[in-house]
Design a protein around this motif. Structure first.
Motif, PDB file in Angstrom:
ATOM      1  N   VAL A   1      -8.387   0.912  -0.703  1.00  0.00           N
ATOM      2  CA  VAL A   1      -7.474   0.998  -2.024  1.00  0.00           C
ATOM      3  C   VAL A   1      -7.999   0.110  -3.377  1.00  0.00           C
TER       4      VAL A   1
ATOM      5  N   ASP B   1      -6.809  -1.171  -6.239  1.00  0.00           N
ATOM      6  CA  ASP B   1      -5.533  -1.333  -7.459  1.00  0.00           C
ATOM      7  C   ASP B   1      -5.554  -1.406  -8.878  1.00  0.00           C
TER       8      ASP B   1
ATOM      9  N   HIS C   1      -1.416  -4.531   1.741  1.00  0.00           N
ATOM     10  CA  HIS C   1      -3.394  -4.853   2.126  1.00  0.00           C
ATOM     11  C   HIS C   1      -3.326  -7.001   1.449  1.00  0.00           C
TER      12      HIS C   1
ATOM     13  N   VAL D   1       1.686   3.474  -4.710  1.00  0.00           N
ATOM     14  CA  VAL D   1       2.170   3.657  -3.073  1.00  0.00           C
ATOM     15  C   VAL D   1       3.371   4.730  -3.220  1.00  0.00           C
TER      16      VAL D   1
ATOM     17  N   HIS E   1      -7.062  -0.735   3.778  1.00  0.00           N
ATOM     18  CA  HIS E   1      -5.785   0.667   3.411  1.00  0.00           C
ATOM     19  C   HIS E   1      -4.575  -0.731   3.620  1.00  0.00           C
ATOM     20  N   HIS E   2      -4.685  -1.107   4.719  1.00  0.00           N
ATOM     21  CA  HIS E   2      -3.313  -2.283   4.821  1.00  0.00           C
ATOM     22  C   HIS E   2      -3.983  -3.265   6.237  1.00  0.00           C
TER      23      HIS E   2
ATOM     24  N   TRP F   1      -4.356   2.849  -7.834  1.00  0.00           N
ATOM     25  CA  TRP F   1      -3.864   3.487  -6.731  1.00  0.00           C
ATOM     26  C   TRP F   1      -2.410   3.443  -6.522  1.00  0.00           C
TER      27      TRP F   1
ATOM     28  N   SER G   1       1.085  -1.053   0.082  1.00  0.00           N
ATOM     29  CA  SER G   1       0.127   0.396   0.077  1.00  0.00           C
ATOM     30  C   SER G   1       1.270   1.284  -0.412  1.00  0.00           C
ATOM     31  N   ASP G   2       1.954   1.258   1.065  1.00  0.00           N
ATOM     32  CA  ASP G   2       2.364   2.323   1.182  1.00  0.00           C
ATOM     33  C   ASP G   2       4.023   1.748   2.623  1.00  0.00           C
TER      34      ASP G   2
ATOM     35  N   ASP H   1      -3.059   5.811   5.929  1.00  0.00           N
ATOM     36  CA  ASP H   1      -4.415   5.227   5.785  1.00  0.00           C
ATOM     37  C   ASP H   1      -6.237   6.477   6.117  1.00  0.00           C
TER      38      ASP H   1
END
Length: 121
Positions: A94, A96, A14, A101, A19-20, A99, A4-5, A70
């Motif tokens: 998110v 995909d 995720h 990163v 988000h995660h 999104w 995610s980041d 998030d």
């Protein structure tokens, strides 16, 4: 799992639109659980529980705040086992297909200030 980041040396993953689901950090400390998170239905749930935790004199380890990645508005409390529970609301999701990163330098937009043991928050 997809990334995610990042926040400094933390990587967030995720496996669904949340988000995660998992965050990992490389560190010199022994491997252990730092915290898990409970997501509420409303910001009012967070506020009411924040008051209840203070009334019960449970150690709030990080006060109210909002995360950069998030966007969760939350606080952290210490369990008798020594790890934290994050209690919050409002996480972003998110997609995909769109999104991107990102890398964040700070964990919070505001708040989440540490609260020393024995100090009322």
């Amino acid at each position: 799992m997809k990334i995610s980041d990042f926040i400094r040396n933390l990587v967030f993953f995720h496996c669904n639109p949340r988000h995660h689901t998992l965050a990992l950090i490389e560190g010199k400390r022994p491997k252990r659980l730092n915290h898990f998170m409970l997501q509420t239905q409303s910001i009012n749930d967070v506020g009411a529980t924040y008051d209840l935790v203070q009334d019960q004199e449970i150690w709030i380890t990080r006060g109210l705040g909002r995360h950069t990645n998030d966007h969760m508005t939350s606080f952290y409390m210490k369990t008798p086992s020594g790890f934290d529970v994050e209690y919050g609301w409002g996480a972003r999701t998110v997609d995909d297909t769109t999104w991107q990163v990102q890398r964040h330098e700070n964990g919070s937009i505001w708040g989440h200030r540490p609260v020393p043991a024995g100090v009322a928050s």
